[in-house]
Design a protein around this motif. Structure first.
Motif, PDB file in Angstrom:
ATOM      1  N   GLU A  58      81.956  -2.197 118.118  1.00  0.00           N
ATOM      2  CA  GLU A  58      80.665  -1.992 118.773  1.00  0.00           C
ATOM      3  C   GLU A  58      80.784  -1.053 119.969  1.00  0.00           C
ATOM      4  OE1 GLU A  58      79.416  -5.960 119.630  1.00  0.00           O
ATOM      5  OE2 GLU A  58      78.715  -6.301 117.587  1.00  0.00           O
ATOM      6  N   ALA A  94      86.325  -0.716 110.149  1.00  0.00           N
ATOM      7  CA  ALA A  94      85.591  -0.665 111.419  1.00  0.00           C
ATOM      8  C   ALA A  94      86.075   0.467 112.319  1.00  0.00           C
ATOM      9  CB  ALA A  94      85.719  -1.996 112.147  1.00  0.00           C
ATOM     10  N   LYS A  99      85.163  -6.881 115.786  1.00  0.00           N
ATOM     11  CA  LYS A  99      83.717  -6.666 115.951  1.00  0.00           C
ATOM     12  C   LYS A  99      83.416  -6.090 117.334  1.00  0.00           C
ATOM     13  CE  LYS A  99      79.276  -8.890 115.589  1.00  0.00           C
ATOM     14  NZ  LYS A  99      78.531 -10.142 115.441  1.00  0.00           N
TER      15      LYS A  99
END
Length: 90
Positions: free
Chosen positions: A88, A45, A84
């Motif tokens: 983002e 990520a 997460k």
């Protein structure tokens, strides 16, 4: 041939805690790690472990020490939510 047997044995014993890498001399080495799933998710990520530690309100060295032992499912879920959220933002 012995490397292939070694790798297969390691992957059967520790499928979620093992990283297999090739060495510079053509050999193979296996690294074992607790919470490897969290570390690979963060890396994929583009999130650094210090960023997760900051969100948890602790220093990065404290967080790294926490990761030395397998975390509970609840704590992993909390960290996944942070990963997460941070991914983002980028």
């Amino acid at each position: 041939m012995r490397y292939i047997r070694f790798i297969n044995t390691i992957l059967k014993l520790y499928p979620h805690r093992c990283i297999i890498t090739e060495t510079t001399n053509g050999g193979v080495k296996a690294m074992y790690s607790k919470n490897l799933d969290l570390k690979t998710e963060a890396k994929a990520a583009g999130v650094y472990l210090w960023q997760i530690a900051d969100k948890l309100g602790m220093r990065d060295n404290e967080f790294s020490r926490k990761l030395r032992k397998e975390l509970s499912a609840e704590k992993k879920a909390e960290i996944r939510a942070i990963i997460k959220e941070l991914s983002e933002v980028k």
